[in-house]
Design a protein around this motif. Structure first.
Motif, PDB file in Angstrom:
ATOM      1  N   LEU A   1       0.832  -1.208   0.000  1.00 55.58           N
ATOM      2  CA  LEU A   1       0.000   0.000   0.000  1.00 55.58           C
ATOM      3  C   LEU A   1       0.861   1.250   0.000  1.00 55.58           C
ATOM      4  N   THR A   2       0.335   2.310  -0.599  1.00 55.45           N
ATOM      5  CA  THR A   2       0.951   3.625  -0.517  1.00 55.45           C
ATOM      6  C   THR A   2       0.242   4.397   0.582  1.00 55.45           C
ATOM      7  N   ASP A   3       0.988   4.779   1.612  1.00 54.62           N
ATOM      8  CA  ASP A   3       0.339   5.442   2.743  1.00 54.62           C
ATOM      9  C   ASP A   3       0.216   6.935   2.489  1.00 54.62           C
ATOM     10  N   PRO A   4      -0.715   7.606   3.178  1.00 53.58           N
ATOM     11  CA  PRO A   4      -0.936   9.041   2.952  1.00 53.58           C
ATOM     12  C   PRO A   4       0.296   9.869   3.322  1.00 53.58           C
ATOM     13  N   VAL A   5       0.485  10.958   2.608  1.00 57.23           N
ATOM     14  CA  VAL A   5       1.563  11.902   2.925  1.00 57.23           C
ATOM     15  C   VAL A   5       1.217  12.636   4.214  1.00 57.23           C
ATOM     16  N   VAL A   6       2.195  12.780   5.091  1.00 59.03           N
ATOM     17  CA  VAL A   6       1.982  13.437   6.375  1.00 59.03           C
ATOM     18  C   VAL A   6       2.266  14.927   6.237  1.00 59.03           C
ATOM     19  N   PRO A   7       1.339  15.807   6.619  1.00 58.83           N
ATOM     20  CA  PRO A   7       1.617  17.247   6.585  1.00 58.83           C
ATOM     21  C   PRO A   7       2.844  17.587   7.429  1.00 58.83           C
ATOM     22  N   GLY A   8       3.480  18.699   7.081  1.00 56.48           N
ATOM     23  CA  GLY A   8       4.721  19.076   7.745  1.00 56.48           C
ATOM     24  C   GLY A   8       4.550  19.840   9.033  1.00 56.48           C
ATOM     25  N   GLN A   9       3.316  20.167   9.403  1.00 50.78           N
ATOM     26  CA  GLN A   9       3.129  20.974  10.602  1.00 50.78           C
ATOM     27  C   GLN A   9       1.677  20.953  11.055  1.00 50.78           C
ATOM     28  N   LEU A  10       1.485  21.310  12.337  1.00 48.21           N
ATOM     29  CA  LEU A  10       0.145  21.559  12.856  1.00 48.21           C
ATOM     30  C   LEU A  10      -0.321  22.907  12.323  1.00 48.21           C
ATOM     31  N   PRO A  11      -1.511  22.991  11.720  1.00 42.32           N
ATOM     32  CA  PRO A  11      -1.954  24.269  11.141  1.00 42.32           C
ATOM     33  C   PRO A  11      -2.023  25.382  12.180  1.00 42.32           C
ATOM     34  N   LEU A  12      -1.636  26.580  11.770  1.00 43.96           N
ATOM     35  CA  LEU A  12      -1.688  27.729  12.674  1.00 43.96           C
ATOM     36  C   LEU A  12      -3.117  28.122  13.014  1.00 43.96           C
ATOM     37  N   GLU A  13      -4.072  27.684  12.190  1.00 45.99           N
ATOM     38  CA  GLU A  13      -5.470  28.023  12.447  1.00 45.99           C
ATOM     39  C   GLU A  13      -6.011  27.328  13.696  1.00 45.99           C
ATOM     40  N   VAL A  14      -5.353  26.265  14.109  1.00 49.98           N
ATOM     41  CA  VAL A  14      -5.798  25.556  15.307  1.00 49.98           C
ATOM     42  C   VAL A  14      -5.610  26.448  16.526  1.00 49.98           C
ATOM     43  N   GLU A  15      -6.619  26.534  17.362  1.00 50.65           N
ATOM     44  CA  GLU A  15      -6.478  27.251  18.627  1.00 50.65           C
ATOM     45  C   GLU A  15      -5.953  26.260  19.659  1.00 50.65           C
ATOM     46  N   THR A  16      -4.690  26.398  19.981  1.00 49.51           N
ATOM     47  CA  THR A  16      -4.034  25.434  20.845  1.00 49.51           C
ATOM     48  C   THR A  16      -4.431  25.637  22.306  1.00 49.51           C
ATOM     49  N   LEU A  17      -4.035  24.670  23.115  1.00 49.00           N
ATOM     50  CA  LEU A  17      -4.268  24.760  24.553  1.00 49.00           C
ATOM     51  C   LEU A  17      -3.601  26.008  25.126  1.00 49.00           C
ATOM     52  N   ALA A  18      -2.389  26.292  24.675  1.00 47.78           N
ATOM     53  CA  ALA A  18      -1.684  27.477  25.175  1.00 47.78           C
ATOM     54  C   ALA A  18      -2.399  28.759  24.774  1.00 47.78           C
ATOM     55  N   GLU A  19      -2.914  28.818  23.568  1.00 49.89           N
ATOM     56  CA  GLU A  19      -3.643  30.011  23.132  1.00 49.89           C
ATOM     57  C   GLU A  19      -4.935  30.174  23.934  1.00 49.89           C
ATOM     58  N   ARG A  20      -5.599  29.057  24.191  1.00 52.09           N
ATOM     59  CA  ARG A  20      -6.871  29.142  24.918  1.00 52.09           C
ATOM     60  C   ARG A  20      -6.653  29.614  26.354  1.00 52.09           C
ATOM     61  N   LEU A  21      -5.657  29.021  27.019  1.00 56.92           N
ATOM     62  CA  LEU A  21      -5.407  29.403  28.406  1.00 56.92           C
ATOM     63  C   LEU A  21      -4.676  30.739  28.495  1.00 56.92           C
ATOM     64  N   GLY A  22      -3.856  31.039  27.507  1.00 52.35           N
ATOM     65  CA  GLY A  22      -3.203  32.353  27.482  1.00 52.35           C
ATOM     66  C   GLY A  22      -4.219  33.475  27.416  1.00 52.35           C
ATOM     67  N   ALA A  23      -5.276  33.268  26.627  1.00 53.02           N
ATOM     68  CA  ALA A  23      -6.341  34.271  26.532  1.00 53.02           C
ATOM     69  C   ALA A  23      -7.133  34.384  27.822  1.00 53.02           C
ATOM     70  N   SER A  24      -7.009  33.364  28.682  1.00 54.97           N
ATOM     71  CA  SER A  24      -7.716  33.359  29.956  1.00 54.97           C
ATOM     72  C   SER A  24      -6.840  33.831  31.115  1.00 54.97           C
ATOM     73  N   GLY A  25      -5.643  34.365  30.767  1.00 53.92           N
ATOM     74  CA  GLY A  25      -4.814  34.958  31.801  1.00 53.92           C
ATOM     75  C   GLY A  25      -3.602  34.157  32.226  1.00 53.92           C
ATOM     76  N   TYR A  26      -3.346  33.037  31.572  1.00 51.47           N
ATOM     77  CA  TYR A  26      -2.193  32.216  31.921  1.00 51.47           C
ATOM     78  C   TYR A  26      -0.930  32.695  31.204  1.00 51.47           C
ATOM     79  N   ARG A  27       0.206  32.653  31.907  1.00 47.59           N
ATOM     80  CA  ARG A  27       1.486  32.769  31.219  1.00 47.59           C
ATOM     81  C   ARG A  27       1.909  31.350  30.848  1.00 47.59           C
ATOM     82  N   THR A  28       2.537  31.199  29.687  1.00 50.70           N
ATOM     83  CA  THR A  28       2.769  29.867  29.147  1.00 50.70           C
ATOM     84  C   THR A  28       4.239  29.664  28.820  1.00 50.70           C
TER      85      THR A  28
END
Length: 468
Positions: free
Chosen positions: A106-133
């Protein structure tokens, strides 16, 4: 009299306000992530060769999970930790950038090179809530322009390998576990009115193995554990990781933050048992399989959580959980809200942490590994105690009752055909729902060269240092 009354009221307020503030302060949140650490490697999971006193203490002071899961390899788990979404949604179902077998069936799917920047990460979510990360260590979710600094982490030190080279500020090389711990301890010690989110992502115990001469000598001389490889380099590297955990916990305690800090220790996948060179690294027994497979040894990980005063000490939980659950758990504990612009595939474990007997409103977990790694392309589903693996090369189904057979030795697919069909249909529906990418028939398939890796000449193998 009136003066004395007012003075008493004022004094009472002075005593009450700090206590009220402490009770309502958002807790600090720490993730310590090991690399390739197996479920059976820690002393508190039954290993008598490796020595992990600090992790054992963390377990005694908190909660140890016996059925906690991750992705089958590193980048997928790192994706679901940061996003709260299954890695199949992004196609990051293999380590970035993946490796290919150009002549496999089988030919397996190509893996993207990065997590998209459009994703709101855990750090972004908690940073917006007042956390330093703060993020220290291995990232493996993208290079320049896609680093932790672009994904919501404010203080960042990325590393690779087990030793950091000498620099102008560091006249001698430094072991990576110690280097990361120094930065984590400094981050914890910073005086701030903000709560913090800290992730320390170790390279230990990833190959190529190395440790200090002192630790190598110590474990070379130690009596062996029957049925376990007892690799001195692996044990020494794990001891370095364990010391890091001890120092981070001690820093939290010394800062007076223990009762307001949740520490979660995890691995990014199951243990790597055998290098491509054939050298034995560790063993996940009694679990079957290893990193890069969907058997329990590839996806079940050690997991420990400590939060004195909130998590009951010395407890154990057999509740099936997964690294995707960390995002909603931390968001709930951090008193933030989940994003409404992206799906969430995990569930909060906050109630389980407070009371390990609390049932989760979920009975199904999924995995998708459409690649060749230490197995052939496959998907898997666990519902209750029943687990199905579907292999894509030949359509073979394997069905296991994990309650009776955690080592996955008895395939019940032919004895339980209705159950196997039901789980297979549920697994296919889940793949459609998350947009999972599937391998395709390979027109270049050559049985004689099927295991050959791209970039390797005939008769050659990648060395252990080249393995992901």
């Amino acid at each position: 009299m009136r003066f004395l009354l007012l003075r008493s009221i004022a004094l009472g307020l002075c005593l009450w306000v700090p206590r009220a503030l402490a009770e309502t302060a958002k807790p600090n949140l720490i993730i310590i992530l090991a690399d390739d650490l197996g479920w059976a490697d820690l002393s508190c999971y039954g290993n008598t060769f490796n020595e992990t006193p600090h992790l054992d203490r963390l377990a005694r002071e908190g909660l140890r999970f016996t059925q906690f899961y991750a992705g089958p390899v590193c980048s997928p788990t790192r994706t679901n930790l940061q996003s709260g979404q299954d890695q199949a949604r992004f196609g990051i179902t293999q380590h970035i950038p993946g490796h290919r077998r150009p002549y496999a069936r089988l030919t397996d799917p190509v893996v993207p090179g990065q997590l998209p920047l459009e994703v709101e990460t855990l750090a972004e979510r908690l940073g917006a809530s007042g956390y330093r990360t703060g993020y220290f260590g291995k990232w493996h979710l993208g290079g320049a322009g896609f680093s932790p600094a672009q994904q919501g982490w404010q203080t960042v030190h990325e590393t690779q390998g087990h030793t950091q080279s000498a620099t102008a500020d560091r006249p001698a090389p430094q072991r990576t576990a110690e280097y990361l711990t120094d930065r984590a301890v400094n981050f914890i010690a910073q005086r701030s009115t903000q709560p913090f989110l800290l992730q320390v992502s170790h390279y230990a115990v990833h190959i190529p193995l190395s440790t200090t001469p002192e630790l190598e000598r110590k474990f070379s001389a130690k009596s062996k554990m029957p049925g376990y490889p007892c690799n001195p380099l692996y044990a020494g590297l794990l001891a370095e990781l364990d010391a890091s955990v001890g120092r981070i916990a001690a820093a939290v305690d010394a800062a007076g933050l223990a009762e307001n800090t949740l520490i979660v220790f995890l691995s990014d996948n199951g243990g790597l048992e055998t290098e491509q060179s054939g050298r034995i690294v560790t063993s996940n027994r009694p679990l079957r399989g290893e990193k890069g497979s969907l058997y329990e040894g590839g996806i079940r990980i050690p997991a420990i959580a400590r939060w004195p005063g909130t998590i009951p000490a010395g407890r154990e939980s057999a509740t099936p959980a997964i690294t995707t659950d960390v995002y909603p758990t931390f968001v709930e504990i951090g008193r933030a809200t989940l994003p409404t612009t992206q799906p969430q595939d995990g569930v909060s474990l906050a109630a389980v942490l407070r009371d390990p007997t609390t049932p989760l409103a979920r009975d199904t977990l999924h995995w998708h590994l459409p690649h060749y790694h230490h197995s052939t392309p496959a998907s898997s589903i666990r519902r209750g105690d029943w687990k199905l693996i579907e292999f894509f090369e030949d359509g073979v189904l394997e069905l296991y009752d994990l309650a009776a057979d955690p080592s996955e030795r008895t395939n019940l697919a032919t004895r339980e055909p209705a159950r196997a069909r039901e789980l297979r249909a549920a697994l296919a529906a889940w793949r459609t729902r998350v947009g999972a990418r599937l391998p395709q028939p390979n027109p270049l398939y050559d049985p004689a060269r099927a295991t050959e890796l791209a970039g390797a000449r005939t008769g050659e193998q990648k060395t252990k240092a080249q393995q992901p």
